[in-house]
Design a protein around this motif. Structure first.
Motif, mmCIF file in Angstrom:
data_model
loop_
_atom_site.group_PDB
_atom_site.id
_atom_site.type_symbol
_atom_site.label_atom_id
_atom_site.label_comp_id
_atom_site.label_asym_id
_atom_site.label_seq_id
_atom_site.Cartn_x
_atom_site.Cartn_y
_atom_site.Cartn_z
ATOM 1 N N UNK A 3 0.827 -1.207 0.000
ATOM 2 C CA UNK A 3 0.000 0.000 0.000
ATOM 3 C C UNK A 3 0.863 1.260 0.000
ATOM 4 N N UNK A 4 1.842 1.304 0.884
ATOM 5 C CA UNK A 4 2.687 2.497 1.003
ATOM 6 C C UNK A 4 3.493 2.725 -0.275
ATOM 7 N N UNK A 5 4.051 1.655 -0.840
ATOM 8 C CA UNK A 5 4.805 1.778 -2.091
ATOM 9 C C UNK A 5 3.902 2.323 -3.208
ATOM 10 N N UNK A 6 2.677 1.845 -3.236
ATOM 11 C CA UNK A 6 1.711 2.290 -4.249
ATOM 12 C C UNK A 6 1.417 3.782 -4.100
ATOM 13 N N UNK A 7 1.194 4.237 -2.858
ATOM 14 C CA UNK A 7 0.870 5.645 -2.612
ATOM 15 C C UNK A 7 2.052 6.549 -2.974
ATOM 16 N N UNK A 8 3.272 6.154 -2.580
ATOM 17 C CA UNK A 8 4.453 6.966 -2.899
ATOM 18 C C UNK A 8 4.658 7.030 -4.409
ATOM 19 N N UNK A 39 10.144 -0.989 -5.097
ATOM 20 C CA UNK A 39 8.777 -0.912 -5.610
ATOM 21 C C UNK A 39 8.319 0.527 -5.816
ATOM 22 N N UNK A 40 8.884 1.482 -5.060
ATOM 23 C CA UNK A 40 8.494 2.877 -5.289
ATOM 24 C C UNK A 40 9.632 3.712 -5.856
#
Length: 296
Positions: A3-8, A39-40
């Motif tokens: 989730x965090x990687x996706x948001x960043x 991932x980000x």
């Protein structure tokens, strides 16, 4: 981490003139091994899609829809069969077993979420990672997409009223609710992969056996566990849908028996709701409340 990687990553894409600085990551070995940083876009740790992790985790992985379609075409199979095969492979890696109740439950849970992404989201890829902690009887799986989101997807069903992301998530958790299966639309009942709208309902019931289930889409999220339901207002926009499943492995018995029970209870609860012909947010909330009371 998914989730965090996706948001960043989405923040970086939407704000090309802004620089995101990172510090302290050199000492975070676990997320580095899970390919979280790469991932980000931070060049540290494992690359996504690495397969040399230990026996109990699946690092951050990107599965492109085109890969599923190409494999299905080359093997003369339905795309859902490819998803089934990949889900079973992941389940066996996590469980370190070929056949067991845990393998069955993991295969079912992973497959149903991935099918939802493939059939409804219009996303170009599925992102996921997973970890199994045998000592704690706990498996955690996160699956994300960057598609159209639940609200936009459910608008394809004329019997569903959706005003906001919270409505859409609650509708999606109801049994027999789907954007592709409703009165008046032709459905091939002989197709073993026809969409019945029970996937997310069955999965959250499995997770609530001592575990938890979180689903986020748009500006809202809902967490379900054996204690009840919690709404979460997000402070940012979550493009597509993210699902986090935590299963208590000590509570898993025969999968076929559990799914039969969940399906029968789902049909009963849905029929009890007034005005079930037009699914509304209030009906969805009522269904979830009755579901908890019935299984307390």
């Amino acid at each position: 981490m998914v989730y965090v990687a996706k948001v960043i990553r989405e923040f970086n894409r939407n704000n090309p003139g802004t620089t995101v600085a990172c510090c302290g990551f050199q000492y975070k070995q676990y997320p580095a091994n899970m390919a979280f940083f790469r991932a980000f876009g931070l060049k540290h740790g494992r690359e996504p899609n690495c397969t040399d992790g230990n026996d109990r985790f699946v690092p951050f992985t990107i599965l492109r829809m085109k890969t599923i379609v190409d494999e299905a075409s080359s093997e003369w199979k339905a795309e859902q069969e490819i998803i089934e095969t990949r889900s079973a492979q992941l389940a066996r890696i996590l469980a370190q077993d070929e056949t067991s109740d845990l393998v069955d439950a993991l295969t079912f849970s992973i497959r149903e979420v991935m099918r939802n992404v493939f059939e409804h989201s219009k996303s170009r890829s599925i992102e996921y990672c997973a970890q199994y902690w045998p000592t704690y009887h706990r498996v955690e799986i996160a699956i994300a997409d960057s598609g159209i989101g639940l609200m936009e997807s459910l608008k394809g069903n004329p019997y569903i009223q959706v005003q906001c992301d919270a409505d859409a998530i609650q509708q999606a958790l109801m049994p027999a609710v789907s954007s592709k299966n409703y009165e008046g639309i032709r459905v091939d009942r002989n197709d073993p992969w026809h969409n019945s709208g029970f996937g997310l309902y069955m999965i959250n019931r499995l997770c609530r056996l001592g575990g938890s289930f979180i689903i986020c889409s748009g500006y809202h999220g809902i967490k379900l566990n054996d204690h009840g339901k919690t709404h979460m207002e997000l402070k940012h926009y979550c493009k597509g849908t993210v699902v986090r499943m935590v299963l208590n492995t000590s509570k898993l018995a025969s999968l076929s028996h559990m799914l039969t029970q969940f399906r029968e209870e789902g049909y009963i609860i849905a029929r009890q709701i007034k005005g079930v012909g037009m699914y509304e947010a209030s009906a969805a909330s009522q269904m979830l409340s009755r579901d908890f009371k019935q299984n307390a």
